[in-house]
Motif scaffolding. Structure first.
Motif, PDB file in Angstrom:
ATOM      1  N   ALA A  17       9.142  24.472 -12.472  1.00  0.00           N
ATOM      2  CA  ALA A  17      10.051  23.546 -13.142  1.00  0.00           C
ATOM      3  C   ALA A  17      10.727  22.624 -12.128  1.00  0.00           C
ATOM      4  O   ALA A  17      10.879  21.422 -12.369  1.00  0.00           O
ATOM      5  CB  ALA A  17      11.097  24.327 -13.936  1.00  0.00           C
ATOM      6  N   ARG A  18      11.121  23.201 -10.979  1.00  0.00           N
ATOM      7  CA  ARG A  18      11.749  22.361  -9.939  1.00  0.00           C
ATOM      8  C   ARG A  18      10.757  21.340  -9.392  1.00  0.00           C
ATOM      9  O   ARG A  18      11.119  20.194  -9.129  1.00  0.00           O
ATOM     10  CB  ARG A  18      12.289  23.240  -8.811  1.00  0.00           C
ATOM     11  N   MET A  19       9.511  21.739  -9.216  1.00  0.00           N
ATOM     12  CA  MET A  19       8.494  20.803  -8.714  1.00  0.00           C
ATOM     13  C   MET A  19       8.242  19.687  -9.730  1.00  0.00           C
ATOM     14  O   MET A  19       8.097  18.520  -9.363  1.00  0.00           O
ATOM     15  CB  MET A  19       7.186  21.560  -8.424  1.00  0.00           C
ATOM     16  N   ASN A  20       8.201  20.040 -11.010  1.00  0.00           N
ATOM     17  CA  ASN A  20       8.025  19.016 -12.042  1.00  0.00           C
ATOM     18  C   ASN A  20       9.194  18.042 -12.042  1.00  0.00           C
ATOM     19  O   ASN A  20       9.007  16.830 -12.187  1.00  0.00           O
ATOM     20  CB  ASN A  20       7.880  19.662 -13.425  1.00  0.00           C
ATOM     21  N   GLU A  21      10.408  18.561 -11.877  1.00  0.00           N
ATOM     22  CA  GLU A  21      11.588  17.688 -11.841  1.00  0.00           C
ATOM     23  C   GLU A  21      11.543  16.779 -10.620  1.00  0.00           C
ATOM     24  O   GLU A  21      11.864  15.596 -10.701  1.00  0.00           O
ATOM     25  CB  GLU A  21      12.859  18.543 -11.840  1.00  0.00           C
ATOM     26  N   ALA A  79      10.528  11.402  -8.367  1.00  0.00           N
ATOM     27  CA  ALA A  79       9.746  10.502  -7.514  1.00  0.00           C
ATOM     28  C   ALA A  79       9.122   9.392  -8.353  1.00  0.00           C
ATOM     29  O   ALA A  79       9.091   8.226  -7.931  1.00  0.00           O
ATOM     30  CB  ALA A  79       8.662  11.286  -6.783  1.00  0.00           C
ATOM     31  N   ASP A  80       8.639   9.740  -9.548  1.00  0.00           N
ATOM     32  CA  ASP A  80       8.080   8.721 -10.444  1.00  0.00           C
ATOM     33  C   ASP A  80       9.145   7.710 -10.851  1.00  0.00           C
ATOM     34  O   ASP A  80       8.890   6.504 -10.890  1.00  0.00           O
ATOM     35  CB  ASP A  80       7.488   9.369 -11.696  1.00  0.00           C
ATOM     36  N   LEU A  81      10.350   8.203 -11.149  1.00  0.00           N
ATOM     37  CA  LEU A  81      11.441   7.293 -11.527  1.00  0.00           C
ATOM     38  C   LEU A  81      11.824   6.382 -10.359  1.00  0.00           C
ATOM     39  O   LEU A  81      12.099   5.190 -10.558  1.00  0.00           O
ATOM     40  CB  LEU A  81      12.660   8.089 -12.001  1.00  0.00           C
ATOM     41  N   ALA A 100       9.851   5.382  -7.938  1.00  0.00           N
ATOM     42  CA  ALA A 100       8.775   4.388  -7.791  1.00  0.00           C
ATOM     43  C   ALA A 100       8.892   3.314  -8.872  1.00  0.00           C
ATOM     44  O   ALA A 100       8.721   2.118  -8.594  1.00  0.00           O
ATOM     45  CB  ALA A 100       7.415   5.071  -7.871  1.00  0.00           C
ATOM     46  N   LEU A 101       9.189   3.732 -10.087  1.00  0.00           N
ATOM     47  CA  LEU A 101       9.352   2.767 -11.180  1.00  0.00           C
ATOM     48  C   LEU A 101      10.539   1.852 -10.918  1.00  0.00           C
ATOM     49  O   LEU A 101      10.453   0.640 -11.148  1.00  0.00           O
ATOM     50  CB  LEU A 101       9.536   3.513 -12.505  1.00  0.00           C
ATOM     51  N   ARG A 102      11.639   2.421 -10.414  1.00  0.00           N
ATOM     52  CA  ARG A 102      12.808   1.595 -10.077  1.00  0.00           C
ATOM     53  C   ARG A 102      12.439   0.550  -9.023  1.00  0.00           C
ATOM     54  O   ARG A 102      12.845  -0.604  -9.113  1.00  0.00           O
ATOM     55  CB  ARG A 102      13.929   2.490  -9.551  1.00  0.00           C
ATOM     56  N   GLY A 103      11.665   0.955  -8.031  1.00  0.00           N
ATOM     57  CA  GLY A 103      11.240   0.021  -6.985  1.00  0.00           C
ATOM     58  C   GLY A 103      10.374  -1.095  -7.548  1.00  0.00           C
ATOM     59  O   GLY A 103      10.526  -2.264  -7.175  1.00  0.00           O
ATOM     60  N   GLU A 104       9.467  -0.746  -8.458  1.00  0.00           N
ATOM     61  CA  GLU A 104       8.611  -1.770  -9.056  1.00  0.00           C
ATOM     62  C   GLU A 104       9.418  -2.746  -9.905  1.00  0.00           C
ATOM     63  O   GLU A 104       9.181  -3.959  -9.874  1.00  0.00           O
ATOM     64  CB  GLU A 104       7.520  -1.110  -9.907  1.00  0.00           C
ATOM     65  N   VAL A 105      10.367  -2.233 -10.670  1.00  0.00           N
ATOM     66  CA  VAL A 105      11.215  -3.119 -11.497  1.00  0.00           C
ATOM     67  C   VAL A 105      12.049  -4.026 -10.597  1.00  0.00           C
ATOM     68  O   VAL A 105      12.210  -5.223 -10.879  1.00  0.00           O
ATOM     69  CB  VAL A 105      12.112  -2.277 -12.437  1.00  0.00           C
TER      70      VAL A 105
END
Length: 120
Positions: A56-60, A65-67, A69-74
């Motif tokens: 669960a911690r790894m998924n979080e 990390a995905d968020l 990366a998305l923030r950087g792209e936006v």
């Protein structure tokens, strides 16, 4: 229907003391094996819980990390579009283009410039 035959009642049999001692030792060993099995099962349950918690911690962490990366792209997209003209500038350009088109068309008609364009 047949008549039911009564079951014989259990008979107490006296075992020799050596056999009784051996059975007692076997029961004691079986009890110790059951205790070890219960402890092993509890340990495996704790390990399973820890593995699930780590997953669960790894998924979080992956989600974070995905968020990021998305923030950087936006942010990069916002920087690229920041220099583009806004709605007001586009409407003003459209109005000026329409007025100039009408004015130049009227000037061309007054100066009789339509004769310069060959008809088909």
């Amino acid at each position: 229907m047949g008549s039911a035959t009564p079951l014989p009642s259990p008979v107490a049999v006296a075992l020799p003391s050596q056999v009784a001692d051996q059975l007692a030792r076997i029961e004691d060993k079986a009890s110790r094996i059951e205790d070890k099995y219960a402890r092993s099962e509890a340990l495996l349950t704790r390990v399973e819980d820890r593995v699930e918690a780590a997953g669960a911690r790894m998924n979080e962490a992956a989600r974070q990390a995905d968020l990021a990366a998305l923030r950087g792209e936006v942010r990069a997209l916002a920087e690229r579009t920041r220099g583009l003209p806004g709605l007001g500038a586009l409407v003003l350009t459209a109005v000026i283009t329409a007025v100039l088109t009408v004015a130049l068309t009227l000037v061309a008609q007054r100066l009789n410039l339509q004769t310069l364009i060959p008809l088909r």
